[in-house]
Scaffold this active site. Structure first.
Site, PDB file in Angstrom:
ATOM      1  N   ASP A 119      -8.317  -2.118   0.402  1.00 15.48           N
ATOM      2  CA  ASP A 119      -7.686  -1.189  -0.530  1.00 15.48           C
ATOM      3  C   ASP A 119      -8.298   0.196  -0.417  1.00 15.48           C
ATOM      4  O   ASP A 119      -8.969   0.501   0.576  1.00 15.48           O
ATOM      5  CB  ASP A 119      -7.767  -1.729  -1.955  1.00 15.48           C
ATOM      6  CG  ASP A 119      -6.491  -1.485  -2.743  1.00 15.48           C
ATOM      7  OD1 ASP A 119      -6.200  -0.311  -3.033  1.00 15.48           O
ATOM      8  OD2 ASP A 119      -5.777  -2.454  -3.060  1.00 15.48           O
TER       9      ASP A 119
ATOM     10  N   HIS B 119      -7.021   1.971  -7.387  1.00 15.36           N
ATOM     11  CA  HIS B 119      -5.992   1.003  -7.017  1.00 15.36           C
ATOM     12  C   HIS B 119      -6.605  -0.344  -6.646  1.00 15.36           C
ATOM     13  O   HIS B 119      -6.109  -1.411  -7.029  1.00 15.36           O
ATOM     14  CB  HIS B 119      -5.184   1.570  -5.852  1.00 15.36           C
ATOM     15  CG  HIS B 119      -4.015   0.741  -5.441  1.00 15.36           C
ATOM     16  ND1 HIS B 119      -4.071  -0.192  -4.425  1.00 15.36           N
ATOM     17  CD2 HIS B 119      -2.748   0.713  -5.891  1.00 15.36           C
ATOM     18  CE1 HIS B 119      -2.883  -0.761  -4.273  1.00 15.36           C
ATOM     19  NE2 HIS B 119      -2.059  -0.222  -5.153  1.00 15.36           N
TER      20      HIS B 119
ATOM     21  N   SER C 257       1.980  -4.196  -5.097  1.00 15.73           N
ATOM     22  CA  SER C 257       0.521  -4.189  -4.967  1.00 15.73           C
ATOM     23  C   SER C 257      -0.106  -5.192  -5.926  1.00 15.73           C
ATOM     24  O   SER C 257      -1.201  -5.684  -5.671  1.00 15.73           O
ATOM     25  CB  SER C 257      -0.037  -2.797  -5.270  1.00 15.73           C
ATOM     26  OG  SER C 257       0.028  -1.976  -4.146  1.00 15.73           O
TER      27      SER C 257
END
Length: 571
Positions: free
Chosen positions: A199, A239, A417
């Site tokens: 990520d 994220h 995601s």
């Protein structure tokens, strides 16, 4: 630990010095080592330098312990996967030839591609290409960072307060949808499985309460930042923290992920400030790192179609499973026995609309997104691949998914995601429950358990998988909790769907003659009704939940220590 016995070989495989090679179980609490100095704009770029062969390598396929961990070797042996020349590190002599060229900065080497990532200017590149050991080169980044950076397009929002009386908190619906709650009740929480998360950053994982168990139980096996070439991962974009939380968070009463007892490797491969193929090369190097470390599952919520330099954008025709760097890397990761779980992409509402690389890779599990009512999320990218294969493979909750932020709050987010790691955590529990299976068999059984197994499509693939169904398919002679499943068949809500206010609970034999506690949760896991039902020998009782709005509900019925859960829909 086993890792300490192979990291010198791993450092060689990555083209790192021993002082820079990432060491497992090492939190990045000290200041990050500085990366290479920023090059002059438009001059120094990164390139993938391909070698002609692996002549002169001191490594042998008969002695894999010099470049793979014992766990990596065991993963191959368990699945009947032979070591091949592609597994060997690149030739040290070739590495030295590259380093000897003035101005060449070696970043990493790739076993699978038999290549090196080198930063240099155009004049130096010409010298590198003239080396007798080099067969070609590909430029990985061009120009200055631009405005075309395309992320997964996720949106986050503050989750409303919930009175959900369950240990999962707001994460209950996404776990329940996949059968992960039953999976945990059966004792499978990812213990013994290792998951690498690729990520853009993991801030707060070293401080937030939801990750305390992960830290305290030393299940953070390693960290490495492939963008900056150091170990500092608790920085950059949040994220990765959001994605990791859907699997690894474990704060009962607040949030429990789908694999709260698995062991994790945190890898930054994504530069959230620009978009270049070098990020795909980072993905490749991280996958080889994960392979060497003995990782079982890769969870990657990343995708690539457009770059800051438009002339190298991928076209739909490129999504054929053999073109994009990240796609080829994901396929090779699958070939060595790792189970790659990748997000489908969030292009469903855009002109592109299709999946993104590496979601088109063969033999990986590509995940689309659905909402709490099990309907496809409109943003979820569609298939098929350019060569006609079904993608995505499966789907999980990716709309209004509960996630943990770096400061420990629980918010909601939209994006494949999030459906990707939610499902990756369930994959870990399923593989833990069925360790005799290969990675490809795991994918097969999960697909066979999907809600659209008989009629897969290009929106959600084989649909939403179910742990119990998949387990029973894999163990036909010893299904999970046979007696409980039999009792469950006679405990149900009717009418279903519910149109008016009358709601009845059909009682299984074990739930007759004893007082019952009935709780009803909405699709977000909030407790909306609760009542005590007096002991009765009747076959059914009427429930009084009050006015229910339209949606999907979960009814939990407790009789002493026995508990069953049934779902119904209010129209």
């Amino acid at each position: 630990m086993v890792f300490s016995r192979f990291f010198s070989g791993l450092a060689l495989a990555l083209g790192l010095s021993a002082s820079v090679a990432p060491t497992p179980a090492e939190a990045s609490s000290r200041p990050a080592a500085p990366g290479p100095a920023s090059p002059a704009p438009g001059t120094v770029r990164k390139h993938l330098i391909y070698f002609k062969d692996k002549a002169g390598t001191p490594h042998q396929l008969s002695r894999p312990q010099t470049f793979l961990s014992a766990r990596a070797v065991q993963r191959r042996q368990r699945q009947g996967i032979a070591l091949l020349p592609r597994d060997l590190p690149v030739s040290p002599a070739y590495v030295q030839q590259v380093k000897a060229v003035p101005g060449a900065q070696l970043w990493y080497t790739s076993r699978w591609f038999n290549a090196a990532v080198v930063a240099c200017d155009s004049a130096t590149l010409q010298q590198l290409q003239a080396l007798p050991c080099v067969r070609g080169a590909r430029t990985l980044n061009r120009g200055l960072p631009g405005s075309r950076k395309r992320g997964e397009g996720e949106q986050t929002s503050t989750a409303p307060e919930s009175t959900a009386a369950n240990p999962y908190g707001k994460a209950y619906p996404q776990a329940q949808m996949l059968g992960a709650v039953r999976m945990h009740e059966a004792g499978f929480r990812g213990e013994g499985l290792q998951i690498a998360v690729f990520d853009a950053g993991f801030p707060g994982v070293n401080t937030a309460p939801a990750f305390a168990a992960l830290r305290n139980e030393q299940r953070l096996a390693s960290t490495f930042n492939f963008v900056d070439k150091n170990k500092a991962v608790y920085q950059r974009n949040s994220h990765g923290t959001h994605c990791l939380s859907t699997m690894a968070a474990n704060e009962p009463g607040v949030y429990i992920g789908t694999a709260p007892q698995a062991t994790y490797h945190l890898c930054i491969t994504e530069d959230s400030y620009s978009e270049h193929p070098v990020e795909e090369a980072n993905w490749l190097i991280a996958a080889e790192y994960a392979d060497s470390a003995g990782v079982d599952i890769i969870s990657s919520s990343l995708g690539y179609t457009t770059f800051d330099y438009p002339s190298i954008d991928y076209t739909y025709a490129d999504l054929n499973g053999r073109t994009a760097i990240s796609t080829r890397a994901a396929t090779l990761a699958a070939r060595v026995g790792m189970l790659v779980v990748n997000s489908a992409g969030n292009e469903g509402n855009n002109t592109w609309r299709y999946i993104t690389a590496p979601a088109d890779a063969d033999s990986i599990l590509t995940v689309g997104a659905v909402d709490s009512l099990r309907g496809r999320a409109s943003f979820s990218s569609r298939g098929p691949t350019a060569d006609g294969r079904i993608k995505p493979n499966l789907a999980a909750m990716g709309e209004q998914t509960a996630i943990v932020t770096p400061d420990g709050r629980v918010n909601r987010g939209n994006g494949t995601s999030y459906s990707c790691p939610v499902l990756a955590g369930m994959v870990a529990g399923f593989w833990q429950a069925n360790p005799q299976l290969t990675a490809q068999q795991v994918i097969s059984f999960l697909q066979r358990s999907g809600s659209r197994a008989a009629t897969p499509n290009d929106e959600v693939g084989y649909g939403i998988p179910d742990f119990v169904q998949a387990y029973n398919l894999a163990n036909p002679g010893a299904p999970l909790a046979t007696q409980a499943a039999s009792a469950q068949q006679n405990l149900f809500i009717y009418p279903n769907p519910v149109k008016e206010t009358e709601l009845y609970l059909q009682l299984a034999v074990g739930f007759q003659g004893v007082p019952l506690r009935v709780r009803i949760y909405d699709a977000r896991g909030a407790l909306v009704a609760e009542e005590q039902v007096a002991a009765t020998t009747a076959a059914a009782v009427r429930l009084q939940p009050g006015v229910l709005v339209k949606g999907v509900y979960t009814c939990t019925v407790s009789a002493g220590r026995e508990q069953r859960t049934v779902r119904f829909v209010k129209l």
